[in-house]
Design an enzyme around this catalytic site. Structure first.
Site, PDB file in Angstrom:
ATOM      1  CB  CYS A   1      -1.702   7.003   1.072  1.00  0.00           C
ATOM      2  SG  CYS A   1      -3.430   6.617   1.703  1.00  0.00           S
TER       3      CYS A   1
ATOM      4  CD  GLU B   1      -2.656  -0.930   0.673  1.00  0.00           C
ATOM      5  OE1 GLU B   1      -2.935  -0.460  -0.179  1.00  0.00           O
ATOM      6  OE2 GLU B   1      -3.769  -1.773   0.723  1.00  0.00           O
TER       7      GLU B   1
END
Ligand code: NAD
Length: 538
Positions: A296, A262
């Site tokens: 993110c 990720e």
């Protein structure tokens, strides 16, 4: 000393906590430690140990020893134990906010939403769905009707979790709880900036489970993380930057340790000429500046149709001026400080580069002189063009770059340029148009007329494409990602002899060809083949 045995600083007053009494004349080397600082005040928070390779391996061994009994429990029973952790997250919400706030500078309301609510939401999803997701499933058997097949989901064993600092409870607890629901044990390596958040996650999970050794926390730096990658864990979930992700993948290749990566994002928003500009501007400001842009899935680039560009920018500037940034625990504060001094430098460098190449900073842009901590204010930049770092590198700070475009095609091309592909948002009152744009974006998820929800809905698989990573967390897919899928095929007829088996009969080829035609040829041919078979001399 094991990290899981350390008394974290959050149990005490917020003054620095020496790990060991100073002993200037001692010849025994002191263990390496992490000195944690509150980024909103630049005062010391405490010290946590840096675990070495041997300690990491020992933690993995303890987790491995505890796992079989846990993995053998029915999913429903595992969920009953995990419900105790769920209660602990709810009851200890204020403590989580305090511990995490001190390490990250994040405002209280944002920590509560991003590090407590997010975990509770995910757990509620598993409580409702995990039994079904992990049940064995019947499968078709294709051209073998006399067989029965199913797929079963089993634990991998020990899952390593390497977490970043921006949502340190959620990004450690989320993958760890997913792994536990699937029957695994976990070893978590928190970020060096936020070890106490990691230790608190360990405390809450270990206190809830039948065997605390199912959860190990190994505090430390990059070397500790690398030791975990190479420790022989059965799968590893890494959340962090693209650069570190590449190093993790290279190290994991040595042992063929499977990975979920990720990684970073450069999320764009597309604002069409028929968008609700008030809503789009409000979302741009929240999506870009929540957690000081250190998410993110933060919005980093807005591609705005030329005809509405100026109106959109005016609304964004007005909204931005209403954002209240300050020390995390002051009343009414929306966003706190940034978390990491190095990250402030990276953002300032990108702004300097953009200014030198002709961009305009419309609001923000410089460190706040009135506060001692890492306070970079919400910053809006226009006249941004390709070739600027601001459009090409992840910013991970409170900066929104606005770019004028002439068409949907140009916006789509610009969104898809570059190496990231985490998520995006599209703004238009015409849903068909918005869906068409969404379909053409090269990202893991898109939100239409809202933002950041690709992560916020736990039923949805979350993850990136391109250099934003691979593998999925959340959703059914996230749980299956941390399970081993095994197929089981059973014979149900008990024939004395199977069609396939040595020796092949001289007519096997012809019979097989006939069967292929009968099963897969077009229907007209099927009839012809059948008729010919009837008339063929035996
Ligand atoms: P980072 O890559 O610097 O560090 C992440 C973790 O990796 C830390 O725990 C660190 O100690 C560890 N690490 C460092 N070197 C290592 C090595 N060689 N081997 C193994 N582990 C090592 O990232 P960061 O600065 O902590 O976090 C910010 C980044 O995380 C941003 O790029 C952000 O976009 C990304 N992020 C991604 C997601 C997502 O879900 N896609 C979520 C949050 C953050």
């Amino acid at each position: 000393m094991l990290a899981s045995e350390v008394s974290p600083a959050h149990d005490r007053a917020p003054e620095p906590i020496p790990l060991a009494p100073s002993a200037p004349t001692s010849t025994v080397p002191r263990p390496r430690t992490l000195s944690v600082t509150d980024p909103s005040t630049l005062t010391a928070v405490g010290e946590a140990p840096v675990l070495d390779t041997e300690a990491v391996r020992a933690a993995v061994s303890r987790a491995r020893a505890a796992q079989p009994a846990w993995g053998a429990l029915p999913v429903r029973e595992r969920l009953a134990w995990i419900a105790r952790a769920h209660r602990a997250f709810v009851e200890q919400a204020d403590r989580i906010v305090e511990v995490t706030g001190r390490e990250t500078g994040k405002s209280r309301v944002e920590t509560l939403a991003q590090d407590v609510l997010a975990v509770c939401d995910l757990l509620t999803f598993y409580e409702k769905t995990a039994v079904r997701t992990l049940s064995s499933r019947r499968s078709g058997t294709g051209s073998l009707p006399h067989k029965r097949a199913r797929r079963v989901y089993q634990p991998h064993g020990v899952i390593g979790v390497i977490a970043p600092w921006n949502s340190p409870v959620n990004l450690a607890a989320g993958p760890a709880l997913t792994a536990l629901v699937a029957g695994n044990a976990v070893v978590i390596k928190p970020s060096e900036l936020t070890p106490f958040s990691g230790l608190l996650v360990g405390e809450l999970l270990r206190g809830a489970l039948p065997d605390p050794e199912l959860v190990q926390i190994v505090t430390g730096d990059g070397a500790t993380g690398e030791a975990l990658v190479k420790s022989g864990v059965d799968k590893l979930v890494f959340t962090g930057s693209v650069a570190t992700g590449k190093r993790v993948m290279a190290a994991a290749a040595e042992t063929l340790t499977p990975l979920v990566l990720e990684l970073g994002g450069k999320d764009p928003m597309v604002v069409c000429d028929d968008a609700d500009l008030d809503r789009a501007a409000a979302a741009a400001v929240w999506g870009a500046f929540t957690n000081c842009g250190q998410a993110c899935v933060s919005i980093e680039r807005a591609y705005v149709h030329a005809s509405v560009h100026d109106a959109f920018v005016d609304k964004v500037l007005a909204e931005t001026r209403r954002v209240n940034q300050g020390p995390r625990d002051q009343p009414g504060v929306h966003i706190g400080s940034m978390s990491f001094a190095r990250q402030v430098e990276i953002v300032l460098d990108q702004l300097t580069d953009a200014l030198a190449k002709g961009a305009r900073v419309r609001v923000g842009g410089e460190r706040r002189p009135d506060l001692p901590g890492l306070f970079l204010p919400p910053t809006v930049v226009t006249e941004v063009t390709s070739g600027m770092k601001l459009l090409e590198e992840e910013t991970f700070g409170p900066v929104l770059a606005v770019v004028k475009v002439e068409s949907d095609d140009e916006a789509i091309r610009a969104c898809n340029a570059g190496r990231y592909g985490l998520s995006a948002s599209v703004w238009s009152r015409d849903r068909e148009r918005a869906r068409t744009i969404a379909d053409r974006l090269e990202v893991g998820g898109v939100v239409i007329n809202d933002c950041l929800l690709t992560y916020g809905i736990p039923a949805l698989p979350f993850g990136g494409v391109k250099e934003s990573g691979f593998g999925r967390s959340h959703g059914e897919e996230g749980l299956i990602e941390l399970s081993r899928v095994k197929t089981v095929v059973e014979d149900i007829l008990g024939l004395g002899r199977e069609f396939f088996g040595f020796p092949y009969h001289p007519r096997t080829y012809d019979v097989l060809k006939l069967a292929i035609r009968a099963m897969f040829g077009p229907p007209r041919r099927l009839l012809r083949v059948a008729r010919r078979a009837q008339t063929r001399p035996s």
